[in-house]
Design an enzyme around this catalytic site. Structure first.
Site, PDB file in Angstrom:
ATOM      1  N   TYR A  15       0.851  -1.194   0.000  1.00  0.00           N
ATOM      2  CA  TYR A  15       0.000   0.000   0.000  1.00  0.00           C
ATOM      3  C   TYR A  15       0.884   1.241   0.000  1.00  0.00           C
ATOM      4  CZ  TYR A  15      -3.404   3.500   1.492  1.00  0.00           C
ATOM      5  OH  TYR A  15      -4.199   4.631   1.563  1.00  0.00           O
ATOM      6  N   ASP A  37       9.240   2.317   0.579  1.00  0.00           N
ATOM      7  CA  ASP A  37       8.167   2.983   1.318  1.00  0.00           C
ATOM      8  C   ASP A  37       8.308   2.565   2.781  1.00  0.00           C
ATOM      9  OD1 ASP A  37       5.807   3.767   2.560  1.00  0.00           O
ATOM     10  OD2 ASP A  37       4.569   3.376   0.804  1.00  0.00           O
ATOM     11  N   LYS A  67       4.112   8.646   9.401  1.00  0.00           N
ATOM     12  CA  LYS A  67       3.645   8.020  10.635  1.00  0.00           C
ATOM     13  C   LYS A  67       4.574   8.253  11.817  1.00  0.00           C
ATOM     14  CE  LYS A  67       0.809   4.528   8.279  1.00  0.00           C
ATOM     15  NZ  LYS A  67      -0.534   5.017   8.586  1.00  0.00           N
TER      16      LYS A  67
END
Length: 455
Positions: free
Chosen positions: A161, A265, A293
């Site tokens: 994702y 990522d 995050k």
């Protein structure tokens, strides 16, 4: 756990309007006429909303006063938990001193200091660019890679994702190996959406994760069209599937051979698994790294780091990356506070957290055996997934879908919530640095009760 929070939830201005009606059901009904989809992220799950009022460490208390152990931690950012005074102190100080500046025209020294810290710790980082969210940072990395290579295609992996934008969201593996490996826009996919650009799926190729032969075939055939290979090192979003031994080495080798930018990522893994990120764990250095995050411990922030040569595209004004809140002062200070705490005593917080996580995983597996469930855990330091399966390892998203019991996992999730445990999406348990041995024991008891009830 309740003692960690006030027994009475103080009412702010909004809650005071609902005096005497502080229940989740009340706010669910109040949300219906004004909030499409019930909430503000992706699609609502098939479970009632919980409205939270307060938090302490890795616990939350809802508006009705019930407490929960929170293993979602906002799906990753909350690595310090709530009310961590040492983390919050410089943020409070910055809020009182300077809230904003004109991004791109004015700066704060913290922007430079944070960039220096990232360059110090992350193997791939020679230059750094700050943004606000992981989805933006992914698009920035794609633009940089395209400008650097003069190519258009993105190669990504099934189950990974990289944000919600059209060119990178969803899709399933194309079974036809005789055509270009564009993903299939599958209506049954969790991230299928109407309103996507008609050409979006043609910007990407998709390969199965951990498939050496297929990856080599795609790159050897279409390498001169591929600008960037984009991947999650441990595929946390697809079931915590680790890379097979040698797979990342192959990816790095072929990217170098064909002049393709390799982008990790690390929105999930960055500063969670260690100061050097997942790349330091596996010993493979990408050309670009995407952070989000955990980087700022709960305050919105993202970054792209990478080689000076690629970032020359920005230095020479060949690439634009804009954003009102890029490098906003509070985010810079939050990230410096986070990294400074992670550095203390040679990363002591990581060793403590890893031991707590290992204890929870071990107790979960013992309880599963006790009640006759085939359960395994896999993932990364700071975030693991639970799967109901006989397999020792699930190597990719397709394994998770076909070799584990997804329906049982959903029932487990619901029982966990009834026992006061919030599980992250994708069968995940995210473990913060705020969780201690006492909390872990309490988590184990609640998980045990859920597994005892599971059928």
């Amino acid at each position: 756990m309740r003692s960690q929070m006030n027994s009475h939830v103080e009412k702010g201005p909004l809650c005071s309007e609902a005096d005497g009606k502080d229940t989740n059901e009340y706010w669910i009904e109040r949300a219906k006429p004004v909030m499409p989809g019930r909430q503000s992220n992706a699609r609502a799950l098939n479970e009632a909303s919980l409205f939270m009022a307060e938090g302490s460490k890795q616990s939350l208390q809802d508006v009705s006063g019930r407490d929960y152990l929170d293993f979602a931690i906002a799906m990753g950012p909350g690595i310090w938990g709530n009310k961590h005074k040492e983390y919050l102190a410089p943020i409070h100080e910055q809020l009182d001193r300077l809230l904003y500046v004109q991004s791109g025209a004015l700066q704060t020294p913290h922007e430079v200091l944070l960039a220096e810290k990232i360059v110090q710790h992350v193997p791939s980082a020679e230059n750094v660019r700050f943004l606000l969210a992981g989805s933006e940072a992914v698009q920035m990395s794609i633009r940089l890679a395209r400008a650097h290579t003069g190519r258009n295609q993105i190669l990504r992996f099934s189950g990974h994702y990289h944000g919600w934008l059209d060119n990178i969201l969803g899709g399933s593996l194309n079974p036809d190996h005789e055509t270009e490996p564009f993903p299939v826009d599958d209506p049954n996919h969790a991230f299928f959406t109407h309103g996507r650009s008609d050409t979006a799926m043609n910007e990407c190729y998709m390969a199965p994760w951990n498939d050496f032969e297929r990856f080599r075939e795609i790159v050897e055939t279409y390498g001169d069209r591929i600008a960037v290979v984009l991947l999650e090192v441990f595929n946390s979003n697809g079931g915590g599937c680790p890379p097979k031994p040698g797979f990342l080495e192959l990816v790095r080798e072929l990217c170098t051979k064909h002049g393709i930018v390799l982008a990790f990522d690390e929105v999930i893994t960055g500063f969670r698994v260690g100061l050097g990120g997942a790349q330091a764990e596996v010993g493979i250095t990408p050309d670009l790294t995407i952070f989000g995050k955990a980087i700022a411990g709960g305050i919105p922030l993202a970054a792209v780091a990478g080689t000076r040569k690629i970032f020359d595209q920005i230095r020479e004004k060949r690439v634009v990356g804009a954003g009102t809140f890029n490098a906003f002062p509070v985010g810079m200070v939050a990230a410096i506070s986070t990294i400074s705490l992670l550095e203390k005593n040679d990363g002591e917080v990581y060793r403590i957290r890893n031991a707590v996580q290992a204890h929870i995983e071990e107790e979960m597996k013992k309880s599963a055996v006790k009640y006759g469930h085939s359960l395994m855990t896999q993932g990364l330091k700071g975030a693991f997934c639970s799967h109901f399966t006989e397999e020792k390892v699930l190597w990719n998203y397709e394994d998770v879908a076909t070799k584990s019991d997804g329906e049982k996992a959903v029932r487990f999730r619901h029982l966990l919530r009834e026992e006061g445990v919030i599980q992250g999406l994708g069968n995940r348990f995210l473990v913060s640095f705020a969780l201690d041995e006492t909390d872990a024991d309490e988590a184990a008891r609640r998980i045990d009760r859920a597994l005892a009830r599971l059928r």
